[in-house]
Motif scaffolding. Structure first.
Motif, PDB file in Angstrom:
ATOM      1  N   HIS A 132     -30.852  19.172 -27.029  1.00 38.49           N
ATOM      2  CA  HIS A 132     -31.115  17.932 -27.755  1.00 38.49           C
ATOM      3  C   HIS A 132     -30.429  16.752 -27.094  1.00 38.49           C
ATOM      4  N   GLN A 133     -29.409  17.066 -26.291  1.00 37.24           N
ATOM      5  CA  GLN A 133     -28.720  16.037 -25.528  1.00 37.24           C
ATOM      6  C   GLN A 133     -29.003  16.302 -24.055  1.00 37.24           C
ATOM      7  N   PRO A 134     -29.166  15.249 -23.241  1.00 32.72           N
ATOM      8  CA  PRO A 134     -29.329  15.511 -21.804  1.00 32.72           C
ATOM      9  C   PRO A 134     -28.140  16.322 -21.267  1.00 32.72           C
ATOM     10  N   VAL A 135     -28.460  17.314 -20.441  1.00 34.71           N
ATOM     11  CA  VAL A 135     -27.394  18.123 -19.851  1.00 34.71           C
ATOM     12  C   VAL A 135     -26.891  17.413 -18.615  1.00 34.71           C
ATOM     13  N   ARG A 136     -25.602  17.513 -18.397  1.00 32.64           N
ATOM     14  CA  ARG A 136     -25.056  16.883 -17.199  1.00 32.64           C
ATOM     15  C   ARG A 136     -25.175  17.852 -16.018  1.00 32.64           C
ATOM     16  N   ILE A 137     -26.073  17.532 -15.101  1.00 31.16           N
ATOM     17  CA  ILE A 137     -26.203  18.359 -13.889  1.00 31.16           C
ATOM     18  C   ILE A 137     -25.803  17.529 -12.676  1.00 31.16           C
ATOM     19  N   LEU A 138     -26.314  16.297 -12.659  1.00 23.27           N
ATOM     20  CA  LEU A 138     -25.962  15.400 -11.562  1.00 23.27           C
ATOM     21  C   LEU A 138     -24.462  15.154 -11.597  1.00 23.27           C
ATOM     22  N   TYR A 139     -23.870  14.935 -10.437  1.00 23.67           N
ATOM     23  CA  TYR A 139     -22.430  14.730 -10.283  1.00 23.67           C
ATOM     24  C   TYR A 139     -21.638  15.960 -10.686  1.00 23.67           C
ATOM     25  N   THR A 140     -22.192  17.134 -10.437  1.00 26.80           N
ATOM     26  CA  THR A 140     -21.417  18.367 -10.591  1.00 26.80           C
ATOM     27  C   THR A 140     -21.516  19.142  -9.278  1.00 26.80           C
ATOM     28  N   ASN A 141     -20.710  20.177  -9.190  1.00 26.12           N
ATOM     29  CA  ASN A 141     -20.774  21.026  -7.999  1.00 26.12           C
ATOM     30  C   ASN A 141     -22.155  21.657  -7.852  1.00 26.12           C
ATOM     31  N   THR A 142     -22.747  21.998  -9.010  1.00 27.13           N
ATOM     32  CA  THR A 142     -24.078  22.617  -8.973  1.00 27.13           C
ATOM     33  C   THR A 142     -25.076  21.697  -8.275  1.00 27.13           C
ATOM     34  N   ALA A 143     -25.013  20.423  -8.612  1.00 22.35           N
ATOM     35  CA  ALA A 143     -25.951  19.478  -7.999  1.00 22.35           C
ATOM     36  C   ALA A 143     -25.762  19.453  -6.487  1.00 22.35           C
ATOM     37  N   ILE A 144     -24.498  19.463  -6.059  1.00 18.45           N
ATOM     38  CA  ILE A 144     -24.243  19.434  -4.615  1.00 18.45           C
ATOM     39  C   ILE A 144     -24.827  20.675  -3.958  1.00 18.45           C
ATOM     40  N   VAL A 145     -24.591  21.833  -4.599  1.00 20.02           N
ATOM     41  CA  VAL A 145     -25.114  23.085  -4.026  1.00 20.02           C
ATOM     42  C   VAL A 145     -26.640  23.017  -3.920  1.00 20.02           C
ATOM     43  N   ILE A 146     -27.279  22.558  -4.992  1.00 18.52           N
ATOM     44  CA  ILE A 146     -28.748  22.465  -4.967  1.00 18.52           C
ATOM     45  C   ILE A 146     -29.203  21.540  -3.835  1.00 18.52           C
ATOM     46  N   GLY A 147     -28.547  20.389  -3.740  1.00 16.39           N
ATOM     47  CA  GLY A 147     -28.919  19.422  -2.710  1.00 16.39           C
ATOM     48  C   GLY A 147     -28.729  19.994  -1.311  1.00 16.39           C
ATOM     49  N   LEU A 148     -27.606  20.701  -1.136  1.00 15.26           N
ATOM     50  CA  LEU A 148     -27.327  21.262   0.193  1.00 15.26           C
ATOM     51  C   LEU A 148     -28.309  22.364   0.540  1.00 15.26           C
ATOM     52  N   ILE A 149     -28.636  23.180  -0.447  1.00 16.22           N
ATOM     53  CA  ILE A 149     -29.618  24.239  -0.185  1.00 16.22           C
ATOM     54  C   ILE A 149     -30.941  23.612   0.233  1.00 16.22           C
ATOM     55  N   TYR A 150     -31.322  22.555  -0.499  1.00 17.92           N
ATOM     56  CA  TYR A 150     -32.573  21.877  -0.142  1.00 17.92           C
ATOM     57  C   TYR A 150     -32.490  21.297   1.264  1.00 17.92           C
ATOM     58  N   LEU A 151     -31.305  20.752   1.590  1.00 14.39           N
ATOM     59  CA  LEU A 151     -31.100  20.124   2.886  1.00 14.39           C
ATOM     60  C   LEU A 151     -31.196  21.131   4.025  1.00 14.39           C
ATOM     61  N   PHE A 152     -30.579  22.288   3.837  1.00 18.87           N
ATOM     62  CA  PHE A 152     -30.476  23.247   4.938  1.00 18.87           C
ATOM     63  C   PHE A 152     -31.550  24.322   4.923  1.00 18.87           C
ATOM     64  N   PHE A 153     -32.329  24.368   3.847  1.00 24.68           N
ATOM     65  CA  PHE A 153     -33.348  25.414   3.753  1.00 24.68           C
ATOM     66  C   PHE A 153     -34.273  25.428   4.983  1.00 24.68           C
ATOM     67  N   PRO A 154     -34.842  24.276   5.358  1.00 24.43           N
ATOM     68  CA  PRO A 154     -35.721  24.301   6.543  1.00 24.43           C
ATOM     69  C   PRO A 154     -34.991  24.734   7.814  1.00 24.43           C
ATOM     70  N   VAL A 155     -33.718  24.330   7.933  1.00 19.72           N
ATOM     71  CA  VAL A 155     -32.946  24.697   9.129  1.00 19.72           C
ATOM     72  C   VAL A 155     -32.816  26.213   9.212  1.00 19.72           C
ATOM     73  N   MET A 156     -32.395  26.803   8.086  1.00 17.68           N
ATOM     74  CA  MET A 156     -32.194  28.251   8.048  1.00 17.68           C
ATOM     75  C   MET A 156     -33.512  28.978   8.320  1.00 17.68           C
ATOM     76  N   VAL A 157     -34.575  28.493   7.701  1.00 19.44           N
ATOM     77  CA  VAL A 157     -35.877  29.166   7.871  1.00 19.44           C
ATOM     78  C   VAL A 157     -36.307  29.130   9.338  1.00 19.44           C
ATOM     79  N   THR A 158     -36.227  27.953   9.975  1.00 15.22           N
ATOM     80  CA  THR A 158     -36.665  27.887  11.378  1.00 15.22           C
ATOM     81  C   THR A 158     -35.793  28.755  12.271  1.00 15.22           C
ATOM     82  N   MET A 159     -34.526  28.894  11.910  1.00 15.30           N
ATOM     83  CA  MET A 159     -33.670  29.753  12.734  1.00 15.30           C
ATOM     84  C   MET A 159     -34.085  31.211  12.640  1.00 15.30           C
ATOM     85  N   LEU A 160     -34.718  31.577  11.528  1.00 17.31           N
ATOM     86  CA  LEU A 160     -35.042  32.994  11.325  1.00 17.31           C
ATOM     87  C   LEU A 160     -36.458  33.355  11.773  1.00 17.31           C
TER      88      LEU A 160
END
Ligand SMILES: Nc1ncnc2c1ncn2[C@@H]1O[C@H](COP(=O)(O)OP(=O)(O)O)[C@@H](O)[C@H]1O
Ligand SMILES: [Mg+2]
Lengths: 275, 270, 349
Positions: A132-160
């Motif tokens: 019922h209340q917006p959940v705080r996801i942005l500005y947490t460690n989880t958000a950073i992890v998600i962003g980094l995974i998105y950032l590096f996903f193509p890199v990792m895939v092309t390496m494999l």
């Protein structure tokens, strides 16, 4: 020798450029931290401060989870791509390349849109009456992890992709002929052949995640500082250059350590294959 | 040919593809929403945010400066890096590995540290103006691309072709410009584009070396985001994506894309 | 007149291995000389040193008695035809051929005329506007040849130019090379590992082995009188007998077998040899001792196409290989071999 002189002349400009404008400034930056007055004391007091410790552990933790997540997510995807026809594979590589070449601000902004207070996720969750209340996801460690995974996903895939494509199919067939089922073959035959690629990919991504700036800045902000954002904050916002230099040295050590580990691994494994 | 694909794997493949592209699609969609605050689902359709880009002086000058810096730095890197690669692949240099490591060192040191180091020793230390230091930083970023991609190309280029040219009466320098360059021009252009994209998009180094008098586009967007959360950023993002698309199209036409992936792999991304 | 001379040429690579030892030879004006030898014997290295693409460790190369060691490759006015063609990929056939003329500062019209001439000589006129990648291997090599000939080189170097082509093309192109070389009066050095090719094309043959020269002579002489065991083996001799010379200078003893040569020789002979096709194979078991005849038992028989290869076990000369068109002999048959005295070759080493 004339030839020697010519090749020196050809190498010199770039060599001088890099030594003068990269190596020299970096050495100038780290030397005072290592050899300066009471340098040990400062360095260890920096490490002892709980606030800094928190940041160091957060950085390591985030990089670690990111790497694990990437291994789990990217490997099957690379496997899928590797098993497409040549043409499709080329096309998919282009599709993967596109985000890689797109500005990091854009890619992270996309996740702000998704994870923000009024973002896509919160809107969905509230519309479905899960929260019922917006959940705080942005500005947490989880958000950073998600962003980094998105950032590096193509890199990792092309390496494999390439290592998977170049797996010798006949080894797998030989194993099948000798009675190994699909699962056994995957774990006992396929996976061991990809260990080097998986390891080097992981280390590269780990180092990248440890030193990335834009993603933790945009998705973590000041509430979730990591080493790189701390470096910027200490130097440009707080003007504490000594602390910034210490962070810089730490980041360099992380990068060099992961490089050496990668070298050792590739050397050992390729050396082992020759025997 | 290959073993049969499991339907679960196929499903997963499409799902990940979707997840990879969805965020970018979302950015495009929000750039057309008419409300100043971005909410979902978006309402209305407007192009005013694109028009708004032009009323942000930072974006406009930022684009121009970023463009100019990227072009200059990429050009410099190619001009300086090409002879080095030629020496490394053709002159039988001793300890070529060692040189290679030095040339690739900009990828070994975290970019944020490079930015800080340059700022400290060149801007503060010897009081160089920001612009040349910024170009230097972006030049350093570009050198490894030149070294890697061009080395790969020159190793593929049959040296006997050069020898045939020498024997035909063309000196080594003439041969380089009349035989080598025409044959690697596609690669050189692809390298230029890669360096350009990388430099144009760079944040960590740029962050330390821009200032009130020197606005760069990515950092301008970053600043804008600190105070605003409206579709203007989406609109700029769309423009940037179009730019990426254009560059990729250019590279594909140069046949240079084939090897780009490999070279990207070697580098962590900011 | 000697157009090109190589004197005391030696070469070591950086790893210290000596790949050429004291190479001496010359090529006369208008002559086609071939260097024949197994792969790795230093043929390419020799050619590249002559071309100026590599620097020798010692010795020198001279054109018309003038040392050219200090002349860089691009000023030597030599041409080279490479095994892999080495055409300029970005230039058309015409431009490839015109390249060398352009470097020499020749005018446009003169270039066009000269290139057209050579293209018609090499039957490439129709392909003038094609890029190399659009041509077949044989066509590419003809372009390479045209490019090499057009500048009227002091010396034409060919490094296994036919190795990448199939057999039929190899034969026709080798004749074309010979025809053009003679027609234009070009001095040429042709490198190959193929004995037949070398004999067919050249005025003289240089046989190389392990970085040194084994023999320099006309094809006929090399064929009939190989100078060394290596040359003999390389050009098809199979049967070698270690011998000691008897009192008369044309009688030799190998074990207990007496062998007679037609010619007398004074050189220090240590070995005799003979080609398998030159040995006579009979079933008649004459007991009278004819010169150079001996008995044996057939222990192997292989069909070679035109002939059969028999391996005959003899008491004193070991296994002897004989090629015969006769198909009737069977394994285990007792046969009589005759080694004609005029077909035996004496080797000094
Ligand atoms: N660049 C080099 N460095 C070291 N050794 C070389 C090099 N090039 C050739 N060799 C050696 O020199 C010898 C002669 O080579 P080459 O002239 O190419 O023989 P060929 O052309 O007769 O096959 C070979 O044993 C080869 O291994
Ligand atoms: Mg050779």
């Amino acid at each position: 020798m004339k030839d020697r002189r010519i090749s020196v002349a050809l190498l010199l400009p770039s060599l001088v450029g890099i030594i003068l404008f990269l190596i020299f400034p970096v050495v100038q930056l780290v030397l005072p931290v290592i050899f300066g007055v009471k340098s040990n004391e400062t360095y260890f007091s920096f490490l002892k401060a709980t606030y800094n410790q928190q940041i160091i552990f957060r950085t390591i933790g985030i990089a670690f989870v990111t790497t694990l997540g990437l291994l789990v997510l990217a490997f099957p995807f690379a496997f899928w791509i590797a098993h497409q026809r040549m043409k499709v594979r080329k096309l998919l590589s282009l599709v993967i390349l596109f985000p890689m070449l797109t500005n990091a601000v854009v890619r992270n902004f996309a996740w702000i849109l998704i994870l923000g207070r009024n973002g896509l996720v919160n809107t969905l969750l509230m519309d479905l009456h899960i929260v019922h209340q917006p959940v705080r996801i942005l500005y947490t460690n989880t958000a950073i992890v998600i962003g980094l995974i998105y950032l590096f996903f193509p890199v990792m895939v092309t390496m494999l992709i390439d290592p998977i494509v170049s797996l010798d199919q006949s080894i797998d067939e030989a194993a099948a002929m000798s009675g190994a089922g699909p699962l056994t073959r995957f774990f006992k035959i396929t996976l061991p052949q990809l260990t080097t690629s998986l390891l080097t990919g992981s280390i590269l991504v780990f180092a990248g995640a440890m030193t990335a700036y834009t993603t933790p800045q945009l998705l973590g902000g000041n509430s979730s500082l990591v080493l790189s954002t701390l470096l910027y904050q200490q130097s440009m916002t707080l003007g504490d250059w000594r602390a910034a230099s210490i962070v810089a040295l730490t980041l360099i050590l992380i990068a060099l350590a992961s490089l050496s580990i990668t070298k050792v691994i590739t050397k050992r494994i390729s050396g082992g294959n020759e025997v | 040919m290959r073993q049969k694909k499991h339907w679960l794997l196929t499903l997963y493949g499409y799902l990940m593809l979707l997840l990879l592209l969805l965020p970018l699609v979302l950015v495009v969609v929000t750039s057309f929403g008419s409300q100043a605050a971005i909410t979902f689902p978006i309402k209305g359709f407007t192009l005013k945010w694109y028009a708004n880009i032009l009323s942000q002086p930072d974006f406009v000058t930022g684009f121009k400066t970023s463009f100019a810096v990227a072009v200059t730095a990429s050009f410099l890197a190619i001009v300086v890096g090409t002879p080095a690669v030629y020496a490394l692949t053709r002159c039988g240099i001793h300890h070529a590995n060692w040189f290679q490591t030095v040339f690739l060192s900009p990828t070994l040191i975290p970019e944020i540290v490079i930015g800080f180091a340059l700022f400290q020793s060149l801007v503060i230390g010897i009081k160089l103006p920001l612009m040349p230091v910024l170009i230097t930083g972006h030049f350093l970023l570009s050198v490894p691309y030149v070294i890697r991609m061009l080395t790969a190309r020159l190793l593929l280029f049959d040296q006997t072709i050069e020898e045939a040219s020498w024997l035909s009466g063309a000196s080594k320098i003439k041969t380089f410009f009349r035989v080598v360059i025409p044959n690697i021009s596609g690669t050189l252009l692809a390298i230029f584009i890669m360096c350009f994209i990388n430099s144009f998009n760079n944040i960590p180094i740029t962050l330390f070396l821009n200032g009130p008098s020197l606005t760069m586009l990515p950092t301008a967007i970053l600043n804008y985001l600190q105070n605003n959360y409206d579709p203007t950023v989406s609109a700029v993002s769309v423009i940037l994506m179009l730019l990426t698309g254009l560059m990729m199209w250019l590279m594909e036409r140069m046949n240079g894309l084939t090897h780009v992936n490999e070279h990207l792999n070697q580098k962590g991304q900011n | 007149m000697q157009a090109m001379q190589v004197k005391h040429l030696s070469m070591s690579y950086e790893n210290g291995k000596e790949v050429l030892t004291d190479i001496n030879f010359s090529v006369n004006a208008g002559e086609l000389v071939s260097i024949l030898g197994p792969s790795g014997c230093g043929k390419t290295t020799t050619l590249r040193i002559i071309a100026g693409l590599q620097r020798q460790t010692s010795g020198n190369v001279a054109i018309d008695e003038q040392s050219i060691d200090s002349v860089p490759a691009f000023k030597r006015n030599m041409s080279m035809v490479f095994q892999n063609y080495a055409l300029f990929p970005h230039l058309s056939v015409f431009e490839n051929v015109a390249f060398g003329l352009k470097q020499r500062g020749i005018g446009k019209t003169a270039i066009r005329k000269r290139v057209a001439e050579i293209l018609s000589l090499t039957e490439l006129t129709d392909l003038a506007n094609h890029r190399p990648h659009a041509l077949s291997g044989g066509q590419q090599q003809r372009v390479s040849l045209a490019r090499a000939l057009v500048v009227n080189p002091t010396l034409l170097l060919l490094d296994e130019p036919l190795s990448n082509l199939d057999r039929a093309l190899r034969l026709s192109l080798r004749e074309e090379i010979r025809r053009l070389q003679q027609k234009l009066g070009i001095t040429a050095l042709f490198v190959t590992h193929d004995q037949e090719e070398s004999f067919a094309i050249s005025d003289r043959v240089i046989v190389m082995n392990g970085g040194h020269i084994e023999q320099i002579a006309s094809a006929q002489i090399v064929y009939a009188h190989p100078a060394t065991t290596f040359v003999a083996k390389f050009i098809g001799f199979e049967n070698f007998f270690n011998v000691t010379r008897q009192e008369t200078s044309n009688e030799y003893l190998s074990g207990e077998t007496h062998l007679y040569m037609a010619e007398k020789t004074t050189k220090p002979v240590v070995r005799l040899c003979i080609r398998p096709e030159n040995i006579r194979l009979d079933t008649s078991m004459d007991t009278d001792t004819q010169q150079n005849s001996l008995n044996g038992i057939i222990c192997d028989k292989t069909y070679l196409g035109r002939t059969y290869r028999y391996v005959v076990a003899t008491d004193h000369l070991g296994q002897i290989k004989v090629d015969s068109e006769e198909a009737t002999h069977q394994l285990g048959d007792a046969v009589r071999l005759t080694l004609p005295s005029d077909k035996l070759i004496a080797l000094a080493e």
